[in-house]
Design an enzyme around this catalytic site. Structure first.
Site, PDB file in Angstrom:
ATOM      1  N   HIS A 120       1.811   4.021  -3.165  1.00  0.00           N
ATOM      2  CA  HIS A 120       1.633   5.476  -3.061  1.00  0.00           C
ATOM      3  C   HIS A 120       2.805   6.254  -3.671  1.00  0.00           C
ATOM      4  O   HIS A 120       2.647   7.443  -3.968  1.00  0.00           O
ATOM      5  CB  HIS A 120       1.529   5.891  -1.591  1.00  0.00           C
ATOM      6  N   TYR A 163     -10.793   3.524   1.410  1.00  0.00           N
ATOM      7  CA  TYR A 163      -9.980   2.299   1.358  1.00  0.00           C
ATOM      8  C   TYR A 163     -10.756   1.101   0.813  1.00  0.00           C
ATOM      9  O   TYR A 163     -10.158   0.135   0.365  1.00  0.00           O
ATOM     10  CB  TYR A 163      -9.436   1.957   2.748  1.00  0.00           C
ATOM     11  N   HIS A 181       0.833  -1.209   0.000  1.00  0.00           N
ATOM     12  CA  HIS A 181       0.000   0.000   0.000  1.00  0.00           C
ATOM     13  C   HIS A 181       0.871   1.264   0.000  1.00  0.00           C
ATOM     14  O   HIS A 181       0.702   2.145  -0.846  1.00  0.00           O
ATOM     15  CB  HIS A 181      -0.928  -0.014   1.220  1.00  0.00           C
ATOM     16  N   GLU A 182       1.798   1.345   0.937  1.00  0.00           N
ATOM     17  CA  GLU A 182       2.600   2.576   1.042  1.00  0.00           C
ATOM     18  C   GLU A 182       3.529   2.748  -0.161  1.00  0.00           C
ATOM     19  O   GLU A 182       3.740   3.865  -0.634  1.00  0.00           O
ATOM     20  CB  GLU A 182       3.414   2.589   2.345  1.00  0.00           C
ATOM     21  N   GLU A 199      -5.764   7.027  -2.341  1.00  0.00           N
ATOM     22  CA  GLU A 199      -6.086   5.842  -1.543  1.00  0.00           C
ATOM     23  C   GLU A 199      -6.810   4.761  -2.344  1.00  0.00           C
ATOM     24  O   GLU A 199      -6.646   3.577  -2.057  1.00  0.00           O
ATOM     25  CB  GLU A 199      -6.921   6.237  -0.317  1.00  0.00           C
TER      26      GLU A 199
HETATM   27 ZN   LIG Z   1      -2.838   5.150   1.799  1.00  0.00          ZN
END
Ligand SMILES: [Zn+2]
EC number: 3.4.11.2
Length: 511
Positions: free
Chosen positions: A364, A437, A360-361, A383
């Site tokens: 990004h 999310y 996830h990070e 997100e």
């Molecule tokens: Zn995020």
């Protein structure tokens, strides 16, 4: 950002699909709200400013100008207008609770300017514009108003230097709830990192994601203390000054202000180069030696995850990489600080949690960091995609397909009217992280079902590879350009609607 992993039990947290608690309304209290004569520490400098302004013939306290914000509908005071920030050089000494030093902002005017606005919550001592002394004052707690002796012309590049000193514990920014403060302290340990706002606690900036700029961070600390920030570690000193070191970090690609961070304390570092990219991993020495080793082991997977995401998204957009695990109990599980995501220790250590959290990070880095937000109500662009890439990687590891994950998530939430009441394209300033999310990746899978594999893959990659600030409307335009399918029902159902989308092919429910 990732939601936190649940109870403070140190492990076994639920998967990332868990919805974060609904944010509380922001505190309406800010320094300067009350009458200044009741607040001696604030009142005296303000009195001096008033006197100074009167002596200089400016007259009354200036009103907030349209240029004092970037025009964000959710956070009207965030950022500034009238210029484009190009770079920040942040040069601070950290001693006890106080940060003291200067930040030099290089910018280009996009219109004629008599006043340059910046956001900073710390007390300012002086400012210059192009080396000449400038009038400076703080209005409404964080709006720094710098008035150069001579006006700045449209198109002109200019340099603002601001000198300041203060305790970030005294800073309060409108719209940022106290339980979501970016300031973290534990004994001698200091951390500043958070979303949507964090820079006002440590450097003056055009604090809005639509204006990314180069960042350089130099922080002087007592020898033996480590400083972690973004980009490449240029130098950790151990030079001339016997009792002090200056840590120097530099990021070679522009970044939004909230993607920079500062961690000061006791850290174990690992450095090296993989695939030509320097990395720095840092783990707080407040964890036990065994925990440090385990957490560093997780961070060491970073290049592998980046390589995997590159197969979906194209080349990684930055020159450096890394990860940091501070000692703090953040209200989030992870934060996509540029080139070096921040992870909550107990989230990264939780069984089965590290992989999805890191995916996830690191996703990004493309969605949120290279492609930034035009406005905070465009949060889907960050997100929605970062969460979707978790689904993609889950499928590739032999888990349920992305479509199965969409259907399962939909079925789990179909009877939850509170969830659907928050529209994806306008969640409101207090709910920007409330449902995106789950609703975000569901909307993307629905789009994939509608426009087909090839168009979706191309759209995702092209979007990820083109840097800059873009909106949800920009994404919709791109999506429409890839297909003859009418996307209006899909957009209405997933972005605008306030009830669960009907389970129809027009809404993107596949076979
Ligand atoms: Zn995020």
């Amino acid at each position: 950002m990732s939601p936190g992993p649940g109870p403070l039990d140190g492990g076994g947290g639920p998967p990332l699909l868990t919805r974060p608690p609904a944010p509380r309304p922001a505190s309406s209290h800010a320094p300067g709200d009350g009458p200044w004569w009741l607040v001696p520490a604030v009142g005296l400098p303000l009195l001096l400013v008033v006197v100074l302004v009167a002596v200089l013939g400016v007259g009354i306290r200036p009103q907030r100008s349209p240029l004092s914000g970037a025009g964000d509908p959710y956070f009207p005071q965030a950022g500034a207008g009238g210029y484009d920030a190009l770079s920040y050089l942040i040069d601070l000494t950290v001693e006890g609770p106080v940060l003291a030093g200067s930040t030099t902002v290089t910018a280009r005017a996009t219109q004629d300017l008599d006043v340059v606005h910046l956001d900073l919550g710390l007390p300012v001592t002086a400012a210059t514009v192009d080396g000449e002394p400038a009038l400076v004052e703080t209005v409404d707690g964080t709006d720094l108003r710098v008035e150069p002796a001579d006006g700045i012309e449209a198109g002109q590049e200019f340099v603002v230097r601001v000198d300041y000193a203060g305790d970030p514990g005294e800073v309060s920014v409108p719209g940022v709830a106290e339980d979501q403060s970016p300031l973290h302290r534990q004994g001698e340990e200091l951390g500043i990192a958070g979303e949507p706002a964090s820079s006002a606690w440590w450097f003056p900036a055009d604090d809005h994601p639509s204006d990314p700029a180069l960042m350089e961070v130099r922080v002087r600390v007592p020898r033996g203390v480590e400083v972690i920030s973004v980009g490449e570690l240029v130098d950790r000193d151990a030079g001339d000054e016997e009792d002090w070191d200056t840590w120097h970090w530099r990021a070679r690609e522009p970044m939004a202000t909230y993607l920079n961070f500062l961690m000061v304390g006791q850290y174990r570092l690992e450095q090296g180069t993989v695939s030509g990219r320097p990395y720095v991993y840092a783990v707080s020495e407040r964890f036990s030696p065994e925990q440090q080793t385990d957490l560093l082991g997780e961070l060491a997977e970073t290049p592998q995850w980046i390589a995997e995401l590159e197969t979906d998204l194209g080349p990684y957009p930055f020159s450096e990489m890394g990860g940091v695990v501070p000692p703090f109990s953040f209200w989030f599980g992870g934060l996509e600080t540029q080139t070096r995501p921040i992870y909550l220790g107990r989230a990264l250590a939780a069984d089965g949690h590290a992989d999805t959290l890191m995916v996830h990070e690191l996703a990004h880095m493309w969605f949120g960091d290279a492609v930034t937000l035009s406005r905070w109500d465009d949060i889907f662009n960050n997100e929605g995609w970062a969460s979707y890439l978790q689904w993609v990687v889950t499928e590739r590891r032999g888990g349920p397909t992305t479509n199965q994950q969409m259907v399962a998530t939909y079925e789990q939430l179909a009877d939850d009217p509170g969830f659907w009441a928050v529209p994806l394209d306008d969640p409101g300033p207090q709910r920007i992280f409330a449902t995106v999310y789950e609703r975000g990746p569901m909307a993307l899978q629905a789009l994939r079902n509608l426009i087909g594999e090839e168009a979706f893959t191309t759209l995702m990659r092209d979007w990820a590879q083109q840097r800059g600030a873009r909106s949800v409307e920009d994404f919709l335009d791109r999506a429409r350009a890839t297909t003859d399918v009418d996307l209006d029902p899909w957009y209405q159902a997933w972005f605008r609607g306030t009830t669960a989308p009907e389970r129809t092919p027009e809404n993107g429910f596949g076979a």
